[in-house]
Motif scaffolding. Structure first.
Motif, PDB file in Angstrom:
ATOM      1  N   THR A  36       0.821  -1.209   0.000  1.00 34.33           N
ATOM      2  CA  THR A  36       0.000   0.000   0.000  1.00 34.33           C
ATOM      3  C   THR A  36       0.854   1.257   0.000  1.00 34.33           C
ATOM      4  OG1 THR A  36      -0.103   0.216   2.408  1.00 34.33           O
ATOM      5  CG2 THR A  36      -1.766  -1.211   1.347  1.00 34.33           C
ATOM      6  N   GLY A  37       2.148   1.113   0.300  1.00 33.06           N
ATOM      7  CA  GLY A  37       3.017   2.275   0.450  1.00 33.06           C
ATOM      8  C   GLY A  37       2.903   2.938   1.803  1.00 33.06           C
ATOM      9  N   GLY A  38       2.068   2.375   2.668  1.00 31.23           N
ATOM     10  CA  GLY A  38       1.875   2.930   4.008  1.00 31.23           C
ATOM     11  C   GLY A  38       2.095   1.876   5.075  1.00 31.23           C
ATOM     12  N   ARG A  39       1.697   2.190   6.294  1.00 30.26           N
ATOM     13  CA  ARG A  39       1.891   1.278   7.416  1.00 30.26           C
ATOM     14  C   ARG A  39       0.572   1.052   8.159  1.00 30.26           C
ATOM     15  NH1 ARG A  39       5.417   5.241   8.375  1.00 30.26           N
ATOM     16  NH2 ARG A  39       4.412   5.733  10.372  1.00 30.26           N
ATOM     17  N   GLY A  40       0.415  -0.158   8.665  1.00 29.51           N
ATOM     18  CA  GLY A  40      -0.709  -0.461   9.535  1.00 29.51           C
ATOM     19  C   GLY A  40      -0.340  -0.225  10.986  1.00 29.51           C
ATOM     20  N   THR A  41      -1.201  -0.683  11.890  1.00 29.21           N
ATOM     21  CA  THR A  41      -0.927  -0.513  13.318  1.00 29.21           C
ATOM     22  C   THR A  41      -0.100  -1.665  13.875  1.00 29.21           C
ATOM     23  OG1 THR A  41      -2.928  -1.684  14.035  1.00 29.21           O
ATOM     24  CG2 THR A  41      -3.115   0.698  13.611  1.00 29.21           C
ATOM     25  N   GLY A  42      -0.119  -2.801  13.196  1.00 31.75           N
ATOM     26  CA  GLY A  42       0.586  -3.977  13.693  1.00 31.75           C
ATOM     27  C   GLY A  42      -0.149  -4.695  14.805  1.00 31.75           C
ATOM     28  N   SER A  43      -1.332  -4.230  15.150  1.00 31.94           N
ATOM     29  CA  SER A  43      -2.094  -4.835  16.235  1.00 31.94           C
ATOM     30  C   SER A  43      -3.173  -5.759  15.684  1.00 31.94           C
ATOM     31  CB  SER A  43      -2.767  -3.757  17.089  1.00 31.94           C
ATOM     32  OG  SER A  43      -1.809  -2.876  17.630  1.00 31.94           O
ATOM     33  N   PRO A  44      -3.411  -6.886  16.345  1.00 28.83           N
ATOM     34  CA  PRO A  44      -4.544  -7.737  15.944  1.00 28.83           C
ATOM     35  C   PRO A  44      -5.861  -7.016  16.187  1.00 28.83           C
ATOM     36  CG  PRO A  44      -3.028  -8.895  17.430  1.00 28.83           C
ATOM     37  CD  PRO A  44      -2.663  -7.445  17.475  1.00 28.83           C
ATOM     38  N   HIS A  45      -6.880  -7.420  15.436  1.00 29.51           N
ATOM     39  CA  HIS A  45      -8.241  -6.941  15.683  1.00 29.51           C
ATOM     40  C   HIS A  45      -8.383  -5.426  15.506  1.00 29.51           C
ATOM     41  CE1 HIS A  45      -8.160 -10.564  18.669  1.00 29.51           C
ATOM     42  NE2 HIS A  45      -8.251 -10.974  17.421  1.00 29.51           N
ATOM     43  N   LEU A  46      -7.990  -4.920  14.325  1.00 26.48           N
ATOM     44  CA  LEU A  46      -8.202  -3.507  14.006  1.00 26.48           C
ATOM     45  C   LEU A  46      -9.703  -3.213  14.094  1.00 26.48           C
ATOM     46  CD1 LEU A  46      -6.886  -0.842  12.932  1.00 26.48           C
ATOM     47  CD2 LEU A  46      -7.506  -1.640  10.637  1.00 26.48           C
ATOM     48  N   ALA A  47     -10.047  -2.211  14.906  1.00 28.98           N
ATOM     49  CA  ALA A  47     -11.468  -1.907  15.141  1.00 28.98           C
ATOM     50  C   ALA A  47     -12.023  -1.090  13.983  1.00 28.98           C
ATOM     51  CB  ALA A  47     -11.619  -1.165  16.457  1.00 28.98           C
ATOM     52  N   SER A  48     -12.303  -1.746  12.887  1.00 31.86           N
ATOM     53  CA  SER A  48     -12.833  -1.063  11.709  1.00 31.86           C
ATOM     54  C   SER A  48     -13.635  -2.022  10.862  1.00 31.86           C
ATOM     55  CB  SER A  48     -11.699  -0.492  10.863  1.00 31.86           C
ATOM     56  OG  SER A  48     -12.199  -0.043   9.620  1.00 31.86           O
ATOM     57  N   ALA A  49     -14.815  -1.579  10.444  1.00 31.96           N
ATOM     58  CA  ALA A  49     -15.643  -2.401   9.559  1.00 31.96           C
ATOM     59  C   ALA A  49     -15.470  -2.015   8.100  1.00 31.96           C
ATOM     60  CB  ALA A  49     -17.117  -2.260   9.935  1.00 31.96           C
ATOM     61  N   GLY A  50     -14.614  -1.031   7.800  1.00 31.01           N
ATOM     62  CA  GLY A  50     -14.495  -0.571   6.422  1.00 31.01           C
ATOM     63  C   GLY A  50     -13.083  -0.176   6.067  1.00 31.01           C
ATOM     64  N   SER A  51     -12.083  -0.959   6.493  1.00 31.28           N
ATOM     65  CA  SER A  51     -10.701  -0.585   6.206  1.00 31.28           C
ATOM     66  C   SER A  51     -10.261  -1.022   4.816  1.00 31.28           C
ATOM     67  CB  SER A  51      -9.749  -1.160   7.261  1.00 31.28           C
ATOM     68  OG  SER A  51      -9.716  -2.569   7.206  1.00 31.28           O
ATOM     69  N   VAL A  52     -11.023  -1.887   4.163  1.00 26.26           N
ATOM     70  CA  VAL A  52     -10.781  -2.301   2.773  1.00 26.26           C
ATOM     71  C   VAL A  52     -12.129  -2.233   2.058  1.00 26.26           C
ATOM     72  CG1 VAL A  52      -9.973  -4.143   1.238  1.00 26.26           C
ATOM     73  CG2 VAL A  52      -8.901  -3.842   3.478  1.00 26.26           C
ATOM     74  N   VAL A  53     -12.238  -1.379   1.027  1.00 25.06           N
ATOM     75  CA  VAL A  53     -13.529  -1.118   0.388  1.00 25.06           C
ATOM     76  C   VAL A  53     -13.378  -1.096  -1.125  1.00 25.06           C
ATOM     77  CG1 VAL A  53     -15.396   0.562   0.116  1.00 25.06           C
ATOM     78  CG2 VAL A  53     -14.373   0.202   2.371  1.00 25.06           C
ATOM     79  N   LEU A  54     -14.277  -1.779  -1.826  1.00 24.89           N
ATOM     80  CA  LEU A  54     -14.350  -1.727  -3.282  1.00 24.89           C
ATOM     81  C   LEU A  54     -15.342  -0.655  -3.724  1.00 24.89           C
ATOM     82  CD1 LEU A  54     -14.427  -5.491  -4.343  1.00 24.89           C
ATOM     83  CD2 LEU A  54     -12.853  -3.786  -5.285  1.00 24.89           C
ATOM     84  N   SER A  55     -15.035   0.032  -4.824  1.00 24.00           N
ATOM     85  CA  SER A  55     -16.004   0.955  -5.405  1.00 24.00           C
ATOM     86  C   SER A  55     -17.182   0.160  -5.957  1.00 24.00           C
ATOM     87  CB  SER A  55     -15.357   1.773  -6.519  1.00 24.00           C
ATOM     88  OG  SER A  55     -14.908   0.938  -7.576  1.00 24.00           O
ATOM     89  N   ALA A  56     -18.309   0.846  -6.168  1.00 21.99           N
ATOM     90  CA  ALA A  56     -19.527   0.159  -6.602  1.00 21.99           C
ATOM     91  C   ALA A  56     -19.344  -0.575  -7.921  1.00 21.99           C
ATOM     92  CB  ALA A  56     -20.665   1.167  -6.718  1.00 21.99           C
ATOM     93  N   ASP A  57     -18.501  -0.047  -8.811  1.00 25.80           N
ATOM     94  CA  ASP A  57     -18.284  -0.708 -10.103  1.00 25.80           C
ATOM     95  C   ASP A  57     -17.162  -1.739 -10.062  1.00 25.80           C
ATOM     96  OD1 ASP A  57     -16.032   0.886  -9.959  1.00 25.80           O
ATOM     97  OD2 ASP A  57     -16.566   2.171 -11.660  1.00 25.80           O
TER      98      ASP A  57
END
Length: 289
Positions: A36-57
């Motif tokens: 991704t060119g970036g960094r995550g938190t490195g922690s298990p169980h990232l509290a997010s329901a939308g951290s990876v999202v596809l566009s409608a098309d």
């Protein structure tokens, strides 16, 4: 573009998207890993329901980098992904991507807030309501503007529930269905079938998926307390998504370091199609085309 499933590693030193190709019978096979060119938190169980999202098309994939305060944009191509752009966040630790209306569940205050997004991309609001139940968590939005919200009730055993709300054009929330229990524990995320007839919630506390029927008036009825499971009785199931064609449901069991898949029946029933490894314990987010 071929059907695929995407998750992120959420690695603190270098975040990546792991892509899986999907066969006609719902099985997954590794397709590639993409920085991704970036960094995550490195922690298990990232509290997010939308951290990876596809566009409608299905042409674009958006991924948050919660460790470096960035958003990465990938072009979806026949043979995998191409990193197209990166953008910094005005805030810290971004964990979700949203559209026209921004919904925020506030677990600490048992409230739900909604913001309208204007033409400049700025959030206006909020309009805040008291949650029907304690610890509002994940949510899904139907095509006609009904919000389905899971309620963890502080993680109390057997207390997990789900409620529904109408979302007005101005972004205001009105309760449709009060808390409906699913008899399970530590409910997390919500996924809706393509026809908005059923809602699936993952119960982190005991490795199960519960199914709710969404009735004609958009109230909720518990359809199956255990429609599917990863490792029933074991903690770990979290993010989930239904494939673009509506045929399959996939979920992450982060503690097992696996993805699990089910075929979605017309009556809401789930039939296992397999379990698939190759993801780290920090795996987060799930999008399916």
């Amino acid at each position: 573009m071929s059907p695929a499933v995407y998750v992120q590693t959420n690695d603190a030193t270098g975040n990546e998207v792991i892509a899986f190709s999907r066969t006609q019978d719902g099985a997954l096979a590794p397709l590639g890993r993409y920085s991704t060119g970036g960094r995550g938190t490195g922690s298990p169980h990232l509290a997010s329901a939308g951290s990876v999202v596809l566009s409608a098309d299905g042409r674009w994939l958006l991924v948050v980098n919660a460790g470096s305060d960035e958003l990465s944009l990938f072009a979806v191509q026949p043979d995998g992904l191409r990193l197209a752009d990166r953008a910094g966040s005005d805030g810290s630790k971004p964990t979700s991507v949203a559209g026209r209306v921004l919904i925020v569940t506030e677990r600490g205050t048992d409230t739900i807030s909604s913001y309208l997004i204007d033409e400049r991309g700025y959030a206006q609001g909020p309009a805040t309501v008291k949650s029907s139940g304690q610890t509002p968590y994940g949510f899904g939005l139907t095509a006609d503007g009904s919000l389905i919200v899971s309620e963890a009730f502080g993680g109390a055993a057997g207390a997990a529930a789900t409620s529904s709300y109408a979302v007005s054009g101005a972004g205001e929330l009105t309760m449709l269905s009060g808390s409906v229990g699913d008899t399970r524990s530590e409910v997390c995320w919500v996924a809706l079938t393509k026809d908005d007839r059923f809602a699936y919630v993952t119960n982190f506390g005991d490795g199960t998926v519960s199914c709710y029927e969404i009735t004609a008036d958009r109230s909720l009825r518990l359809h199956e307390p255990v429609a599917g499971s990863t490792r029933q009785g074991e903690k770990g199931i979290r993010d989930e998504a239904i494939s673009g064609d509506g045929r399959y449901l996939y979920a992450i069991d982060a503690d097992a370091q696996k993805l699990f898949g089910w075929a979605v029946g017309q009556g809401g029933q789930l039939t296992p199609v397999g379990e698939f490894g190759g993801v780290p314990g920090t795996v987060a987010g799930l999008a399916a085309s």
